[in-house]
Design a protein around this motif. Structure first.
Motif, PDB file in Angstrom:
ATOM      1  N   LEU A 228      41.181  35.699  65.231  1.00  0.00           N
ATOM      2  CA  LEU A 228      41.056  35.051  63.953  1.00  0.00           C
ATOM      3  C   LEU A 228      41.722  35.712  63.029  1.00  0.00           C
ATOM      4  O   LEU A 228      42.037  36.831  62.800  1.00  0.00           O
ATOM      5  CB  LEU A 228      39.360  35.070  63.495  1.00  0.00           C
TER       6      LEU A 228
ATOM      7  N   GLY B  14      32.848  54.245  65.354  1.00  0.00           N
ATOM      8  CA  GLY B  14      31.997  54.405  64.052  1.00  0.00           C
ATOM      9  C   GLY B  14      31.800  52.872  63.660  1.00  0.00           C
ATOM     10  O   GLY B  14      31.731  52.861  62.135  1.00  0.00           O
TER      11      GLY B  14
ATOM     12  N   ILE C 271      32.722  59.977  66.680  1.00  0.00           N
ATOM     13  CA  ILE C 271      34.162  60.214  66.567  1.00  0.00           C
ATOM     14  C   ILE C 271      34.788  58.808  66.477  1.00  0.00           C
ATOM     15  O   ILE C 271      34.385  57.899  67.118  1.00  0.00           O
ATOM     16  CB  ILE C 271      34.708  60.704  68.000  1.00  0.00           C
TER      17      ILE C 271
ATOM     18  N   ALA D 125      37.992  56.475  65.106  1.00  0.00           N
ATOM     19  CA  ALA D 125      39.568  56.195  65.219  1.00  0.00           C
ATOM     20  C   ALA D 125      40.281  56.248  63.907  1.00  0.00           C
ATOM     21  O   ALA D 125      41.125  56.720  63.499  1.00  0.00           O
ATOM     22  CB  ALA D 125      40.289  55.261  66.233  1.00  0.00           C
ATOM     23  N   ASP D 126      39.588  55.239  63.127  1.00  0.00           N
ATOM     24  CA  ASP D 126      40.012  55.076  61.598  1.00  0.00           C
ATOM     25  C   ASP D 126      39.714  56.064  60.689  1.00  0.00           C
ATOM     26  O   ASP D 126      38.553  56.940  61.021  1.00  0.00           O
ATOM     27  CB  ASP D 126      39.169  53.670  61.526  1.00  0.00           C
TER      28      ASP D 126
ATOM     29  N   ILE E 109      31.278  57.545  70.311  1.00  0.00           N
ATOM     30  CA  ILE E 109      32.370  57.198  70.191  1.00  0.00           C
ATOM     31  C   ILE E 109      32.644  55.762  69.424  1.00  0.00           C
ATOM     32  O   ILE E 109      32.182  54.888  70.160  1.00  0.00           O
ATOM     33  CB  ILE E 109      33.584  57.375  71.362  1.00  0.00           C
TER      34      ILE E 109
ATOM     35  N   GLY F  46      27.380  47.995  72.075  1.00  0.00           N
ATOM     36  CA  GLY F  46      28.304  47.208  71.221  1.00  0.00           C
ATOM     37  C   GLY F  46      28.494  45.662  71.490  1.00  0.00           C
ATOM     38  O   GLY F  46      28.052  45.119  72.328  1.00  0.00           O
TER      39      GLY F  46
ATOM     40  N   GLY G 250      35.700  41.420  57.124  1.00  0.00           N
ATOM     41  CA  GLY G 250      35.150  41.246  58.716  1.00  0.00           C
ATOM     42  C   GLY G 250      33.746  40.392  58.224  1.00  0.00           C
ATOM     43  O   GLY G 250      33.849  39.304  57.667  1.00  0.00           O
ATOM     44  N   ALA G 251      32.744  40.965  58.672  1.00  0.00           N
ATOM     45  CA  ALA G 251      31.268  40.146  58.580  1.00  0.00           C
ATOM     46  C   ALA G 251      31.115  39.918  57.221  1.00  0.00           C
ATOM     47  O   ALA G 251      31.276  40.983  56.486  1.00  0.00           O
ATOM     48  CB  ALA G 251      30.302  41.069  59.493  1.00  0.00           C
TER      49      ALA G 251
ATOM     50  N   ILE H  97      32.788  45.485  59.990  1.00  0.00           N
ATOM     51  CA  ILE H  97      32.178  45.312  58.557  1.00  0.00           C
ATOM     52  C   ILE H  97      33.185  45.995  57.523  1.00  0.00           C
ATOM     53  O   ILE H  97      33.328  47.403  57.635  1.00  0.00           O
ATOM     54  CB  ILE H  97      30.661  46.078  58.600  1.00  0.00           C
TER      55      ILE H  97
ATOM     56  N   ILE I 210      29.111  49.533  63.308  1.00  0.00           N
ATOM     57  CA  ILE I 210      27.695  49.652  63.002  1.00  0.00           C
ATOM     58  C   ILE I 210      26.691  49.787  64.287  1.00  0.00           C
ATOM     59  O   ILE I 210      25.814  50.330  64.170  1.00  0.00           O
ATOM     60  CB  ILE I 210      27.165  48.043  62.656  1.00  0.00           C
TER      61      ILE I 210
HETATM   62  P1  FAD Z   1      32.985  47.496  65.865  1.00  0.00           P
HETATM   63  O1  FAD Z   1      32.913  47.143  64.613  1.00  0.00           O
HETATM   64  O2  FAD Z   1      34.357  46.519  66.533  1.00  0.00           O
HETATM   65  O3  FAD Z   1      33.255  48.955  65.931  1.00  0.00           O
HETATM   66  C1  FAD Z   1      33.898  49.733  67.024  1.00  0.00           C
HETATM   67  C2  FAD Z   1      34.565  51.032  66.350  1.00  0.00           C
HETATM   68  O4  FAD Z   1      35.264  51.635  67.453  1.00  0.00           O
HETATM   69  C3  FAD Z   1      35.557  50.724  65.404  1.00  0.00           C
HETATM   70  O5  FAD Z   1      35.335  51.143  64.242  1.00  0.00           O
HETATM   71  C4  FAD Z   1      36.852  51.073  66.179  1.00  0.00           C
HETATM   72  O6  FAD Z   1      37.917  51.563  65.035  1.00  0.00           O
HETATM   73  C5  FAD Z   1      36.510  52.313  66.832  1.00  0.00           C
HETATM   74  N1  FAD Z   1      37.307  52.607  68.164  1.00  0.00           N
HETATM   75  C6  FAD Z   1      37.880  51.786  68.785  1.00  0.00           C
HETATM   76  N2  FAD Z   1      38.575  52.503  69.614  1.00  0.00           N
HETATM   77  C7  FAD Z   1      38.366  53.888  69.569  1.00  0.00           C
HETATM   78  C8  FAD Z   1      38.909  54.922  70.204  1.00  0.00           C
HETATM   79  N3  FAD Z   1      39.632  54.975  71.176  1.00  0.00           N
HETATM   80  N4  FAD Z   1      38.605  56.063  69.472  1.00  0.00           N
HETATM   81  C9  FAD Z   1      37.465  56.094  68.693  1.00  0.00           C
HETATM   82  N5  FAD Z   1      37.094  55.280  68.005  1.00  0.00           N
HETATM   83  C10 FAD Z   1      37.656  53.876  68.408  1.00  0.00           C
HETATM   84  N6  FAD Z   1      28.431  39.551  62.298  1.00  0.00           N
HETATM   85  C11 FAD Z   1      27.301  38.962  61.693  1.00  0.00           C
HETATM   86  O7  FAD Z   1      26.055  39.206  61.888  1.00  0.00           O
HETATM   87  N7  FAD Z   1      27.450  38.326  60.307  1.00  0.00           N
HETATM   88  C12 FAD Z   1      28.864  37.839  60.200  1.00  0.00           C
HETATM   89  O8  FAD Z   1      28.961  37.293  58.988  1.00  0.00           O
HETATM   90  C13 FAD Z   1      29.874  38.188  61.049  1.00  0.00           C
HETATM   91  N8  FAD Z   1      31.032  37.875  60.651  1.00  0.00           N
HETATM   92  C14 FAD Z   1      32.111  38.252  61.591  1.00  0.00           C
HETATM   93  C15 FAD Z   1      33.522  37.917  60.826  1.00  0.00           C
HETATM   94  C16 FAD Z   1      34.350  38.501  61.732  1.00  0.00           C
HETATM   95  C17 FAD Z   1      35.993  38.241  61.230  1.00  0.00           C
HETATM   96  C18 FAD Z   1      34.475  39.423  62.672  1.00  0.00           C
HETATM   97  C19 FAD Z   1      35.418  39.928  63.462  1.00  0.00           C
HETATM   98  C20 FAD Z   1      33.074  39.635  63.053  1.00  0.00           C
HETATM   99  C21 FAD Z   1      31.876  39.155  62.523  1.00  0.00           C
HETATM  100  N9  FAD Z   1      30.639  39.440  62.834  1.00  0.00           N
HETATM  101  C22 FAD Z   1      29.624  38.967  62.161  1.00  0.00           C
HETATM  102  C23 FAD Z   1      30.237  40.196  64.123  1.00  0.00           C
HETATM  103  C24 FAD Z   1      30.173  41.726  63.702  1.00  0.00           C
HETATM  104  O9  FAD Z   1      30.852  41.859  62.631  1.00  0.00           O
HETATM  105  C25 FAD Z   1      30.454  42.481  64.944  1.00  0.00           C
HETATM  106  O10 FAD Z   1      29.914  42.201  66.069  1.00  0.00           O
HETATM  107  C26 FAD Z   1      30.075  43.838  64.796  1.00  0.00           C
HETATM  108  O11 FAD Z   1      30.224  44.425  63.571  1.00  0.00           O
HETATM  109  C27 FAD Z   1      30.280  44.770  65.797  1.00  0.00           C
HETATM  110  O12 FAD Z   1      30.004  46.183  65.644  1.00  0.00           O
HETATM  111  P2  FAD Z   1      30.355  47.153  66.709  1.00  0.00           P
HETATM  112  O13 FAD Z   1      30.169  48.337  66.137  1.00  0.00           O
HETATM  113  O14 FAD Z   1      29.803  46.730  68.243  1.00  0.00           O
HETATM  114  O15 FAD Z   1      31.900  47.087  67.159  1.00  0.00           O
END
Ligand code: FAD
Length: 461
Positions: A302, A9, A36, A38-39, A7, A435, A59-60, A46, A11
Motif C-alpha cells: 500500500l 517493538g 530489541i 531494528a528501528d 524481538i 504478531g 500507518g494505522a 503504528i 504493538i
Molecule cells: P509491526 O508493527 O510490523 O512491528 C514489527 C516490528 O518488528 C517493527 O517495529 C520492525 O521494525 C521490527 N523488526 C523487523 N525486523 C526486525 C529485526 N530483524 N530485528 C529487530 N526488529 C525487527 N490496524 C488497525 O487496527 N487499525 C487501522 O486503522 C489499521 N490501519 C493500518 C494501515 C496501514 C497502512 C498498515 C500497514 C496497517 C494497518 N493496520 C491497522 C494493521 C496494524 O497496524 C498492524 O497489524 C499492527 O500494527 C502490527 O503490529 P505488529 O507488532 O504485529 O507488527
C-alpha cells in the motif's frame, strides 16, 4: 535469572513485554526482559507524524472500538481522557467519474431493507432484481471455510457484490473477496443466512449489533495513535531496551538461544518472542523446513499519501468523510479518507487534511511503485482534484510505502499457521511466533496476541 528476548517493538512485541512484565512483578519471578527493535522508533506500523498543525497517521489510524480487550489497557496506561472517536458522516463511492452516496441503510454495502436496495444509485434494476434471490434461496453448500466473495454472489447476485459490496469490503479487507474465507471476514453472515433464510433479513434483524456502539466505531487518541506506544514504553521503563538493533540470526544453542545482531554483537536468551513480520522471522531462523510454510503467508502492499492544505475542509461534500473507488472510476487511488472531517483532532481550525490509499491490488500499482515522491504527489493531487475539485498546492504531505506489509489471510492461512506452530514447537522450544502475520491484523488482535504470548512465556519461567 532467566532472560526473555522480545524481538520487534511494534504493538505486538510491546504488548507481549507489557503483560509479561506485569506477570513477572505479580508473581515475583526471577526473569528479565530485553526488547530489541531494528528501528530507532518503536511502534512499527503504528506511526504518528505531526507536522504543520496536522496529525498524520501514516500507518494505522485507529482501533475498532467494539473490541473490548483494549479497554483495561487504555485505563492502565492512563489514556482514557485522551480517547477520541471518529466523527460520523456519509461515505461515497467514486464511480463513472462521480462521487455517489453509499446507501446509509446498509452494513458493508449490504442493504438492510428492500427500500435501501431499491433506492441504491449504484446498482441497475436488473442487479436489484437479482439480489432478491437472497429472500427465496436457501444455503445448502456454504460453510465458514468457503470464500466470502462466492457466498455473497450466490445469494445477493454478482452486480450488487461487484458494484456496492466489494468496493466497501475492499476498504476493510485487503485481498480479493473470492480468496478470503467467510470465517476470516464476516462469519455471522453465514449464520444469518442459515438462521433467517436471508443475509439481508439477518442483518436487518440484528441491526442493533451494528449500531450498539452508537456511531463510535473507531477510536484513537488526541495526541495520535502512537501515544499508546509511548505510554507502553514509559510503563516498561525498567526493562532493557535495544533500539536501532536489527537481529540477523536466532540460533538454538544448547538450552538457550544466541541472537546475532547486524552490527556484529550478540546476546543470549532463554526464551525468545519473534514479534516481527513473518519475512523477518523466516530470515532470522533460516531454517529450510519452515520455508514452505512461510512462503504461503502472503502480504499485500500500500502507498499512503497524506496532503494538508491551507484551505478549510468546508469545501468537502456536506457531512462526507471519504470515498471508496469503484473499478469504473477513472481514479488511480482505491480509497480516500477526508481525515480532517473524520478525525477532527488531526487538524487545527478545520484545515483540509486528506489521505489517499494506493493498494497493490489496484491496476496502477506497479507503475506507481516506481515513482519519485514528487511524481507520486502529482498523481495524488490529480486524483484529489478529479474527486473534490480544484485545490492549491498542499502545505504539507507524507507519502509512506508499506511494501508486503499488509497480511492477507487467504483460505489456507489458518492451516499454514498451525503447521508453522507445530514445527516451531518441535525445533525451537521456548520460542514463539507472534504478531499480525499470523494472529489477526487489527491492533486489538495484536494486543490480545501479545497478552496470550506473555502468558505462554510466563509458564516457562
Ligand atoms: P509491526 O508493527 O510490523 O512491528 C514489527 C516490528 O518488528 C517493527 O517495529 C520492525 O521494525 C521490527 N523488526 C523487523 N525486523 C526486525 C529485526 N530483524 N530485528 C529487530 N526488529 C525487527 N490496524 C488497525 O487496527 N487499525 C487501522 O486503522 C489499521 N490501519 C493500518 C494501515 C496501514 C497502512 C498498515 C500497514 C496497517 C494497518 N493496520 C491497522 C494493521 C496494524 O497496524 C498492524 O497489524 C499492527 O500494527 C502490527 O503490529 P505488529 O507488532 O504485529 O507488527
Amino acid at each position: 535469572m532467566k532472560k526473555v528476548a522480545v524481538i520487534g517493538g511494534g504493538i505486538t512485541g510491546l504488548s507481549t513485554a507489557y503483560y509479561l512484565h506485569k506477570i513477572i512483578q505479580e508473581r515475583k519471578l526471577a526473569a528479565d526482559i530485553v526488547l530489541i527493535e531494528a528501528d530507532e522508533r518503536l511502534g512499527g506500523k503504528i506511526h504518528t507524524v505531526k507536522r504543520d498543525g496536522f496529525i498524520m497517521e501514516v500507518g494505522a489510524d485507529s482501533l475498532v472500538a467494539r473490541k473490548r480487550n483494549v479497554d483495561p489497557l487504555i485505563d492502565e496506561l492512563g489514556l482514557r481522557e485522551e480517547v477520541v472517536y471518529n466523527a460520523t458522516g456519509k461515505s461515497y463511492l467514486h464511480t463513472d467519474g462521480k462521487l455517489k452516496l453509499i446507501p446509509e441503510e446498509a452494513v458493508f454495502g449490504i442493504p438492510l431493507s428492500l427500500q435501501a436496495l431499491a433506492e441504491s444509485e449504484l446498482v441497475s434494476a436488473e442487479g436489484k432484481v437479482e439480489a432478491l434471490k437472497d429472500f427465496y434461496t436457501t444455503n445448502e453448500t456454504f460453510t465458514k471455510n468457503d470464500s466470502i466473495g462466492l457466498f455473497l454472489e450466490a445469494f445477493l447476485g454478482k452486480e450488487l457484490v461487484e458494484k456496492q459490496i466489494a468496493p466497501v469490503l475492499s476498504g476493510v479487507y485487503s485481498g480479493k473477496l473470492n480468496e478470503l474465507t467467510i470465517a476470516s471476514t464476516l462469519p455471522y453472515l453465514l449464520d444469518y443466512k442459515n438462521q433467517y433464510g436471508s443475509i439481508m433479513k439477518g442483518l436487518a434483524e440484528n441491526r442493533q449489533t451494528f449500531k450498539s456502539q452508537g456511531e463510535k466505531k473507531f477510536l484513537s487518541f488526541a495526541g495520535g495513535t502512537s501515544v499508546i506506544i509511548e505510554r507502553m514504553e514509559q510503563a516498561l521503563s525498567d526493562i532493557e531496551w535495544m533500539k536501532g538493533c536489527k537481529v540477523s540470526h536466532v540460533i538454538r544453542d544448547g538450552e538457550q538461544y544466541t541472537l546475532n545482531l547486524e552490527d556484529g554483537r550478540s546476546l543470549v536468551a532463554d526464551s525468545v518472542v519473534l514479534s516481527v513480520p513473518h519475512q523477518a522471522a523466516q530470515s532470522m531462523l533460516a531454517n529450510e523446513s519452515l520455508n514452505e510454510d512461510f512462503a504461503e503467508l502472503i502480504g499485500s502492499s500500500l502507498i499512503s499519501v497524506y496532503m494538508g492544505f491551507d484551505v478549510s475542509d468546508e469545501l468537502l461534500p456536506e457531512n462526507g468523510t471519504g470515498f471508496i473507488v469503484a473499478d469504473s472510476s477513472g481514479l488511480k487511488c482505491q480509497a480516500s479518507t477526508w481525515t480532517s472531517r473524520k478525525w477532527t483532532h488531526t487538524s487545527t481550525n478545520h484545515q483540509l487534511l486528506v489521505r489517499l490509499f494506493y493498494k497493490s491490488s489496484g491496476p496502477h500499482y506497479e507503475r506507481l511503485q516506481g515513482l519519485s515522491e514528487e511524481e507520486m504527489l502529482q498523481e495524488a493531487m490529480s486524483d484529489l482534484q478529479q474527486s473534490i475539485g480544484q485545490l492549491p498546492q498542499p502545505t504539507t504531505y507524507a507519502i509512506t510505502r508499506w511494501t508486503d506489509s499488509m497480511p492477507n489471510y487467504h483460505l489456507r492461512h489458518h492451516e499454514v499457521v498451525q503447521s508453522l506452530e507445530r514445527k516451531v514447537a518441535q525445533q525451537y522450544p521456548d520460542l514463539f511466533l507472534a504478531g499480525c502475520s499470523y494472529y489477526g491484523v487489527g491492533i486489538p488482535d495484536c494486543i490480545a496476541n501479545g497478552e496470550a504470548t506473555a502468558a505462554r512465556v510466563a509458564e516457562l519461567l
